[in-house]
Design an enzyme around this catalytic site. Sequence first.
Site, PDB file in Angstrom:
ATOM      1  N   LYS A   1       0.834  -1.217   0.000  1.00 27.49           N
ATOM      2  CA  LYS A   1       0.000   0.000   0.000  1.00 27.49           C
ATOM      3  C   LYS A   1       0.859   1.252   0.000  1.00 27.49           C
ATOM      4  O   LYS A   1       0.589   2.204  -0.731  1.00 27.49           O
ATOM      5  CB  LYS A   1      -0.941  -0.021   1.208  1.00 27.49           C
TER       6      LYS A   1
ATOM      7  N   ARG B   1       2.668   5.955  -3.276  1.00 26.68           N
ATOM      8  CA  ARG B   1       3.794   6.786  -3.727  1.00 26.68           C
ATOM      9  C   ARG B   1       4.034   6.640  -5.222  1.00 26.68           C
ATOM     10  O   ARG B   1       4.428   7.597  -5.896  1.00 26.68           O
ATOM     11  CB  ARG B   1       5.048   6.419  -2.924  1.00 26.68           C
TER      12      ARG B   1
ATOM     13  N   GLY C   1      -5.489   7.580   5.417  1.00 31.52           N
ATOM     14  CA  GLY C   1      -4.575   8.490   6.102  1.00 31.52           C
ATOM     15  C   GLY C   1      -3.334   8.776   5.272  1.00 31.52           C
ATOM     16  O   GLY C   1      -2.900   9.933   5.146  1.00 31.52           O
TER      17      GLY C   1
ATOM     18  N   ARG D   1      -9.025  11.743  12.670  1.00 27.26           N
ATOM     19  CA  ARG D   1      -7.575  11.550  12.844  1.00 27.26           C
ATOM     20  C   ARG D   1      -6.819  12.884  12.869  1.00 27.26           C
ATOM     21  O   ARG D   1      -7.187  13.827  12.176  1.00 27.26           O
ATOM     22  CB  ARG D   1      -7.040  10.629  11.733  1.00 27.26           C
TER      23      ARG D   1
ATOM     24  N   ASP E   1       1.747  -1.414  11.757  1.00 32.74           N
ATOM     25  CA  ASP E   1       0.407  -1.834  11.336  1.00 32.74           C
ATOM     26  C   ASP E   1       0.099  -3.285  11.700  1.00 32.74           C
ATOM     27  O   ASP E   1      -1.014  -3.766  11.453  1.00 32.74           O
ATOM     28  CB  ASP E   1       0.256  -1.648   9.820  1.00 32.74           C
TER      29      ASP E   1
HETATM   30  C1  S3P Z   1       2.471   4.718   6.243  1.00 32.22           C
HETATM   31  C2  S3P Z   1       2.967   5.090   7.471  1.00 32.22           C
HETATM   32  C3  S3P Z   1       2.411   4.613   8.757  1.00 32.22           C
HETATM   33  C4  S3P Z   1       1.478   3.414   8.559  1.00 32.22           C
HETATM   34  C5  S3P Z   1       0.550   3.598   7.399  1.00 32.22           C
HETATM   35  C6  S3P Z   1       1.334   3.784   6.116  1.00 32.22           C
HETATM   36  C7  S3P Z   1       3.092   5.255   5.026  1.00 32.22           C
HETATM   37  O1  S3P Z   1       1.682   5.667   9.353  1.00 32.22           O
HETATM   38  O2  S3P Z   1       0.734   3.170   9.742  1.00 32.22           O
HETATM   39  O3  S3P Z   1      -0.303   2.479   7.262  1.00 32.22           O
HETATM   40  O4  S3P Z   1       2.843   4.724   3.928  1.00 32.22           O
HETATM   41  O5  S3P Z   1       3.871   6.219   5.136  1.00 32.22           O
HETATM   42  P1  S3P Z   1       2.373   6.755  10.319  1.00 32.22           P
HETATM   43  O6  S3P Z   1       3.278   7.585   9.517  1.00 32.22           O
HETATM   44  O7  S3P Z   1       1.227   7.562  10.874  1.00 32.22           O
HETATM   45  O8  S3P Z   1       3.057   5.946  11.367  1.00 32.22           O
END
Ligand code: S3P
Length: 447
Positions: free
Chosen positions: A28, A33, A100, A128, A327
């Site tokens: 993911k 990216r 997120g 969030r 995660d």
């Molecule tokens: C991610 C960073 C993590 C992770 C999310 C994916 C990323 O979050 O929990 O599922 O792709 O940069 P945080 O940066 O809030 O730790």
Amino acid sequence: MTHHLPRHPALSRRSRALSGQVRVPGDKSISHRSLMFGGLASGETRITGLLEGEDVLRTAEAMKAMGALIERRDGTWIIQGVGNGCLLEPEAPFDFGNAGTGSRLTMGLVGTYDMTTRFIGDASLSKRPMARVLDPLRQMGTQVLEAASGDRMPITLRGPKHAAPITYRVPMASAQVKSAVLLAGLNAPGVTTVIEPVMTRDHTEKMLAGFGAEIEIEVDAEGARHIRIQGQGRLAGQEIAVPGDPSSAAFPLVAALIVPGSEIAIENVLMNPTRSGLILTLQEMGADIELLNRRSAGGEEVADLRVRSSNLTGVTVPAERAPFMIDEYPVLAVAASFAEGETLMLGIEELRVKESDRLTAVAEGLKANGVDCTEGKDTLAVRGRPDGKGFGGGTVATYLDHRIAMAFLVFGLATDEPVAIDDQSMIATSFPEFMDLMTGLGAEIEH
Ligand code: S3P
């Protein structure tokens, strides 16, 4: 907005030995990216193995709304990017749904553009914290024209005419915050520096270097990483093969460990050391996980995993490892429920600001199904029972969190009584193939 979808429950029950060979969908983090950098770079980017989950598809929509041409042909995603500095002002708000990563990285990407952007999301995303991204953006000159209390969505940003490059020390272990500042730096004149006291997943740095960004990394005497990016440089389109997501592989992996007699293979899993903390922890617990055919693919290490059901023993998971398996704690707690003795997870306060408060959601779900556990402020202790006697029979509240849903469906594959979850719909955000893949291995899941 995706706020009021009807709930769609599911139930898993004790299963016979799991067997088979599977591939999990693309990572993911790398998928988001790939679309963002491909949409930004000059020329063509071709992506194979992209995760076609809802979260990632929203990032594709956002990049299209800012001028990137994106099409899918025979399973390959082909992007004509706009060129660094040339994103267009979108006409409508970005609806990031549950995502997120997509929303925070996009805020960084657009925050230094002289344009207005609005961000909305579902009930989970709207709770969030976004201050962690807005604070450094404000320092770069971005105005936050609208935000709900505590810097939450809906959020409207207005970028400055000329952004200020900054030096920013990331106050929490977060790859999303690091990435947002680096992406904002791409459109600022001069050098933007991110100081990362605790290393987190390094996909942004690695991939931006691959796209031709001038980026350098230095580790200081205290072990902090200083990541410097030169703004306003040229990015050039790339070919990307996205490896399998270790955070998705975690579910069949733990299922095979806890269902007696199981043996499965999971092919082509990303083995980046900033992502493989779960495998290390499970191996310390006595898990039989073989890493086969280790190889390098597109600048990342990948391997095939062979997993056999195992007698597990509780361990203490040190706080320093949390960023490398952040995660994976929900599914680790499931494995710990079937381990002899106590598993103690330290330094996991960041779990409280994921798609749900995962610390509470996991503890509640385990307790509702007879597992002895203790939730601390930033810790979780799980006292396991290898035979799973008396486990199950409860319904788990998933709080719009895909990983809570998947972890507890895995849990129910080895419990006495079935385990129900109140909603499975969010699984599609990260792992749309989950049900078919798991039932194909022999998992008994009603969905
Ligand atoms: C991610 C960073 C993590 C992770 C999310 C994916 C990323 O979050 O929990 O599922 O792709 O940069 P945080 O940066 O809030 O730790």
